[in-house]
Design a protein around this motif. Structure first.
Motif, mmCIF file in Angstrom:
data_model
loop_
_atom_site.group_PDB
_atom_site.id
_atom_site.type_symbol
_atom_site.label_atom_id
_atom_site.label_comp_id
_atom_site.label_asym_id
_atom_site.label_seq_id
_atom_site.Cartn_x
_atom_site.Cartn_y
_atom_site.Cartn_z
ATOM 1 N N ARG A 1 0.809 -1.217 0.000
ATOM 2 C CA ARG A 1 0.000 0.000 0.000
ATOM 3 C C ARG A 1 0.844 1.269 0.000
ATOM 4 N N ASN A 2 2.078 1.201 0.464
ATOM 5 C CA ASN A 2 2.929 2.393 0.477
ATOM 6 C C ASN A 2 3.986 2.391 -0.624
ATOM 7 N N ALA A 3 3.920 1.405 -1.529
ATOM 8 C CA ALA A 3 4.931 1.321 -2.589
ATOM 9 C C ALA A 3 4.767 2.425 -3.628
ATOM 10 N N TYR A 4 3.570 2.993 -3.728
ATOM 11 C CA TYR A 4 3.311 3.976 -4.778
ATOM 12 C C TYR A 4 4.011 5.310 -4.528
ATOM 13 N N ILE A 5 4.474 5.534 -3.316
ATOM 14 C CA ILE A 5 4.959 6.873 -2.971
ATOM 15 C C ILE A 5 6.458 7.031 -3.157
ATOM 16 N N ASN A 6 7.187 5.963 -3.536
ATOM 17 C CA ASN A 6 8.602 6.133 -3.860
ATOM 18 C C ASN A 6 8.840 5.656 -5.281
ATOM 19 N N ARG A 7 9.838 6.204 -5.918
ATOM 20 C CA ARG A 7 10.052 6.004 -7.353
ATOM 21 C C ARG A 7 10.246 4.533 -7.701
ATOM 22 N N LEU A 8 11.089 3.848 -6.948
ATOM 23 C CA LEU A 8 11.353 2.444 -7.263
ATOM 24 C C LEU A 8 10.105 1.598 -7.083
ATOM 25 N N GLY A 9 9.412 1.766 -5.958
ATOM 26 C CA GLY A 9 8.209 0.985 -5.710
ATOM 27 C C GLY A 9 7.128 1.262 -6.736
ATOM 28 N N TYR A 10 6.966 2.517 -7.093
ATOM 29 C CA TYR A 10 5.948 2.885 -8.080
ATOM 30 C C TYR A 10 6.277 2.299 -9.446
ATOM 31 N N ASN A 11 7.536 2.406 -9.856
ATOM 32 C CA ASN A 11 7.932 1.853 -11.149
ATOM 33 C C ASN A 11 7.807 0.335 -11.175
ATOM 34 N N ASN A 12 8.072 -0.301 -10.048
ATOM 35 C CA ASN A 12 7.886 -1.752 -9.981
ATOM 36 C C ASN A 12 6.404 -2.114 -10.131
ATOM 37 N N PHE A 13 5.532 -1.285 -9.577
ATOM 38 C CA PHE A 13 4.101 -1.537 -9.762
ATOM 39 C C PHE A 13 3.712 -1.347 -11.225
ATOM 40 N N LEU A 14 4.256 -0.318 -11.871
ATOM 41 C CA LEU A 14 3.963 -0.112 -13.287
ATOM 42 C C LEU A 14 4.484 -1.274 -14.131
#
Length: 580
Positions: A250-263
């Motif tokens: 749930r908090n992965a979207y707020i940092n660049r690496l976590g967000y890009n991994n979700f994408l």
């Protein structure tokens, strides 16, 4: 002439206890008995999961109200003696496994994985059905790829059971929104609280959909649904015909690496719309839901998808050149640092997914690899070879588009490996023999030679160093240092250290709760030195001398080759879309 029908009704009388109640209404079959079967696996996740273990309170009643005799005849088959009558078959399904492929029901929502919920009539997988959801008062939304029947509230229809089993349902109070991408309406359902920017996420997904639709030439859907479950820590997904289920932190979207991994996860599962759901191996569809469906081609259908997920984020501008290369090289390091890459080919890894991929144990690193990682490696080599040999006129995109058009849009059938290779070579004019031969070999091809073709180099930064190694992985749990893995042919392997041994002391020095004495001993030891470990094994204390060997671990990186030609650099720019 009577018309047969199959209708399901889902209700949730005790969601807090993790149950879904299912009623199956069967009319017009006129048989003396009917065998009802539940799948033992779900498409896209190649493991026998024995969904029927969660079924209880089975009951059958005729249309006239008489109880019918029900006999269980196999692990996933219930025979109903109907004497030609229409009847209702009811049961409960316990649903409390958090994953993208299994049912989960609690007081807040229900995720329904159809293969683990719905029975089918033996011999009638092609029969249409309808599903009606009886919403509890506290829930208000249903998200699913199934087509809705507007005349009846919360009623959905499926033309056959293959589509029903491929259409999960999210039921609850999820946040939903819709948007168009590549001319197709999409729904996004967010389950559980999460820190994300809806507007940014929508824009980025639109870019992914547009790029993937460009690659394949057309989008096969009239509508598509993303279902995302947000957890404290999670990452994964499962593809479906016109939807996907994602698991995210749930908090992965707020940092660049976590967000890009979700994408990348979004890109991966959406890519499967074409690659495996439509362009598919010959043995994956029509499905046999009662046993394994073997194929050696998952290195193409999962491995190629694993190659493209990060590449698409690069093409969309979410990752810069170095960020993408870091993600790409991790695939290589993961495989090449597993002793199992010398034991199992990627073709065999695909075939053995049913017994190995989803059932890892302490020796898995020594006997197996993942067709995701190794398939991505070979996809990259194919792409580089095509780009270089065609002077940048073709790439792997062209192969996939041509295969989709030929084998799905025109012939609508599964493929085998040889015809895929033949098509790839015909479309691009490039021989790919060495790479396709490597699918069934454990020897590595010269990866650096392929990277050199487009102006990059593939270098092991450990190549000029040698360090002493035990060849083990440990965990520090409750103040104890426990061996979790022993590498094949390592010092620990040869001298008898075991998984689950607790290392108590090294060279007479007791380990602290973080095992720092072991780290210190290794730091000051040389290759060929002997260290003495005191271990506890099944409650017995053992002193084991171990003669250290050189570490065989690699640490590759990919960078621009300073000796490349101008033409090679041009081809590298094409590969990574660096001129966009």
């Amino acid at each position: 002439m009577s018309t047969s029908s199959i209708h399901f009704q889902l209700s949730f009388l005790e969601p807090q206890a993790h149950y879904v109640e299912v009623s199956m209404f069967i009319e017009g079959f006129g048989q003396d008995h009917i065998d009802l079967k539940m799948p033992v696996w779900t498409p896209g996740s190649y493991l026998i999961r024995e969904f029927s273990k969660n079924v209880e309170h089975v009951n059958a009643v005729s249309s006239s109200g008489d109880a019918l005799f029900v006999e269980k005849t196999s692990k996933n088959t219930w025979r109903v003696n109907t004497f030609g009558q229409d009847f209702a078959f009811s049961y409960r399904v316990y649903s409390f496994e958090k994953s993208v492929r299994t049912n989960f029901v609690d007081a807040t929502h229900a995720f329904i994985s159809p293969a683990g919920t719905f029975f089918y009539i033996d011999g009638h997988l092609d029969h249409p059905s309808t599903v009606q959801v009886i919403l509890p008062a506290q829930w208000s939304k249903i998200s699913t790829g199934l087509e809705e029947e507007p005349a009846v509230e919360n009623l959905f229809k499926s033309p056959n059971f293959d589509i029903l089993f491929d259409s999960p349902l999210e039921i609850g109070n999820q946040e939903t929104w819709t948007f168009d991408a590549a001319g197709i309406p999409h729904e996004f359902a967010m389950v559980g609280p999460a820190n994300y920017n809806q507007e940014l996420l929508t824009q980025d997904i639109q870019k992914i959909v547009a790029e993937e639709t460009r690659i394949w030439g057309s989008n096969p859907n009239d509508r598509y649904v993303f279902i995302t479950h947000n957890y404290q820590s999670a990452h994964g997904g499962l593809e479906h015909l016109n939807s996907t289920v994602l698991a995210a932190s749930r908090n992965a979207y707020i940092n660049r690496l976590g967000y890009n991994n979700f994408l990348s996860l979004v890109a991966h599962e959406y890519f499967h719309l074409w690659n495996v759901k439509r362009l598919r191996p010959r043995n994956l569809g029509p499905f046999n839901y009662e046993e394994e469906n073997y194929t050696p081609l998952l290195w193409i259908f999962e491995g190629f998808t694993a190659y493209y997920d990060n590449l698409i984020t690069r093409r969309c501008g979410f990752r810069d050149e170095q960020e993408y290369l870091t993600e790409l090289v991790s695939e290589f390091n993961l495989v090449l640092n597993r002793p199992g890459h010398r034991v199992q080919s990627v073709g065999l890894s695909s075939f053995d997914t049913w017994i190995k991929q989803y059932r890892p144990d302490e020796n898995s690193i020594n006997v197996s690899i993942s067709y995701y990682n190794k398939g991505a490696m070979l996809a990259c080599m194919i792409d580089l070879k095509i780009i270089s040999q065609s002077q940048g006129k073709h790439c792997l995109d062209d192969v996939l588009k041509a295969a989709y058009e030929q084998f799905y849009l025109i012939e609508n059938r599964g493929i085998d490996e040889k015809e895929f290779q033949d098509l790839a070579e015909r479309v691009t004019g490039v021989s790919l023999e060495e790479i396709f031969e490597a699918v069934y070999q454990t020897e590595d091809i010269d990866y650096n030679a392929y990277f050199n073709l487009v102006g990059y180099q593939f270098i092991d930064q450990n190549r000029d160093t040698q360090t002493a190694s035990l060849g083990i992985k440990v965990s520090h749990t409750d103040g104890r240092t426990i061996i979790k893995a022993v590498d094949r042919d390592s010092a620990a392997w040869l001298d008898g250290l075991n998984v689950d041994d607790e290392i108590v002391a090294v060279n007479g020095n007791r380990l602290d709760i973080q095992g720092r004495e072991l780290d210190q001993a290794m730091l000051y030891s040389q290759i060929g030195d002997e260290v003495t470990l005191l271990v506890a094994r099944e409650g017995l204390m053992l002193e084991i001398p171990v003669r250290l060997k050189a570490s065989d671990k690699v640490s590759y990186y990919i960078e621009r080759n300073p000796n490349s030609t101008e033409e090679q650099r041009r081809l590298g720019d094409i590969w990574l879309s660096l001129n966009q």
